[in-house]
Enzyme design. Structure first.
Site, PDB file in Angstrom:
ATOM      1  CB  CYS A  96     -29.722  99.175 -71.128  1.00  0.00           C
ATOM      2  SG  CYS A  96     -28.932  98.400 -69.738  1.00  0.00           S
ATOM      3  CD  GLU A  97     -27.718  92.310 -73.575  1.00  0.00           C
ATOM      4  OE1 GLU A  97     -28.439  92.108 -74.553  1.00  0.00           O
ATOM      5  OE2 GLU A  97     -26.639  91.728 -73.377  1.00  0.00           O
ATOM      6  CG  HIS A  98     -26.003  94.903 -68.951  1.00  0.00           C
ATOM      7  ND1 HIS A  98     -24.969  95.599 -69.530  1.00  0.00           N
ATOM      8  CD2 HIS A  98     -25.896  93.628 -69.389  1.00  0.00           C
ATOM      9  CE1 HIS A  98     -24.258  94.781 -70.285  1.00  0.00           C
ATOM     10  NE2 HIS A  98     -24.793  93.586 -70.220  1.00  0.00           N
ATOM     11  CG  HIS A  99     -28.849  98.587 -65.615  1.00  0.00           C
ATOM     12  ND1 HIS A  99     -27.746  98.725 -66.430  1.00  0.00           N
ATOM     13  CD2 HIS A  99     -28.373  98.342 -64.374  1.00  0.00           C
ATOM     14  CE1 HIS A  99     -26.652  98.588 -65.709  1.00  0.00           C
ATOM     15  NE2 HIS A  99     -26.996  98.352 -64.453  1.00  0.00           N
ATOM     16  CD  GLN A 137     -24.185 103.159 -78.259  1.00  0.00           C
ATOM     17  OE1 GLN A 137     -24.626 103.583 -77.185  1.00  0.00           O
ATOM     18  NE2 GLN A 137     -23.415 103.890 -79.047  1.00  0.00           N
ATOM     19  CG  HIS A 165     -26.344 103.685 -72.655  1.00  0.00           C
ATOM     20  ND1 HIS A 165     -26.364 102.332 -72.905  1.00  0.00           N
ATOM     21  CD2 HIS A 165     -25.837 104.261 -73.775  1.00  0.00           C
ATOM     22  CE1 HIS A 165     -25.886 102.105 -74.120  1.00  0.00           C
ATOM     23  NE2 HIS A 165     -25.550 103.258 -74.669  1.00  0.00           N
ATOM     24  CB  CYS A 167     -28.564 101.855 -67.100  1.00  0.00           C
ATOM     25  SG  CYS A 167     -27.356 101.668 -68.409  1.00  0.00           S
TER      26      CYS A 167
HETATM   27 ZN   LIG Z   1     -27.551  99.408 -68.479  1.00  0.00          ZN
END
Ligand SMILES: [Zn+2]
Length: 213
Positions: A96-99, A137, A165, A167
């Site tokens: 995941c590119e956010h976390h 995703q 996910h 995250c």
């Molecule tokens: Zn994430």
């Protein structure tokens, strides 16, 4: 040491910084170990920065892969086969590119051939080429479908992704057991409800039976 070429220019912004050295990467991981509250110099952690740097090469090997090139070799001797080709339950491992937390799931890739087909392992490789990057995703789903459409020019492409996910399972809202489902339908899978129904029944494992009805 195994050095993989940096990402293609398409995936990075206009102003490119030179890629960090191995030493810089390991120093950053030492910082994160301290940020976690531990001592990077204790015995158990001494080799962790170099192990993590190597692991990153695996997690993100997709940046060194050209997905379009994977599909270059096609086969035209199909005896006119023009029904759905479905590769079901391809294992998905992404980040995941956010976390920067794992995304684990499965991908179903289908297309309706138009004169040519591709080796089935190549479809799985296209999934990996995009999955082994920092992702969301929705974008991953679209990239896989768009690439197959662009190179093979089939009558339709369908990509369905089901994934958990981490995250949201091991942090944040802590909801284990939740999966996210995304899909991208192109061509006949988008325009023809019967074709889409046939695909979904194949994904659900009943396709072979239904087709003989
Ligand atoms: Zn994430």
């Amino acid at each position: 040491m195994n050095i993989i070429a940096p990402a293609t220019s398409r995936s990075i912004g206009e102003e490119q910084e030179p890629p960090p050295t191995r030493e810089q990467a390991e120093a950053a991981i030492r910082t994160l170990l301290r940020w976690a509250g531990d001592d990077p110099d204790r015995e158990g952690l001494r080799d962790t920065p170099s192990r993590v740097a190597r692991a990153y090469r695996e997690f993100f090997v997709g940046y060194a892969t050209d997905p379009l090139a994977l599909l270059e070799r096609t086969f035209e001797e199909t005896d006119g086969y023009d029904e759905i080709v479905l590769l079901r339950d391809i294992r998905l491992e992404s980040t995941c590119e956010h976390h920067m937390a794992p995304i684990i799931g499965r991908v179903h890739v289908a297309y309706l051939p138009h004169r040519r087909v591709v080796g089935i392992s190549k479809l799985a490789r296209v999934v990996d080429a995009y999955a082994k990057r920092l992702q969301i995703q929705e974008k991953l789903t679209a990239q896989i479908a768009n690439t197959i459409q662009e190179v093979l020019e089939p009558r339709g492409v369908a990509v369905v992704v089901e994934a958990a996910h981490q995250c949201m399972t091991t942090r944040g809202v802590h909801k284990p057991g939740v999966t996210m489902v995304t899909s991208r339908m192109l061509g006949a899978f988008r325009d023809n409800p019967a074709t889409r129904r046939e695909l979904l029944s194949m994904i659900n494992g009943r396709g072979v039976m239904l087709q003989s009805e």
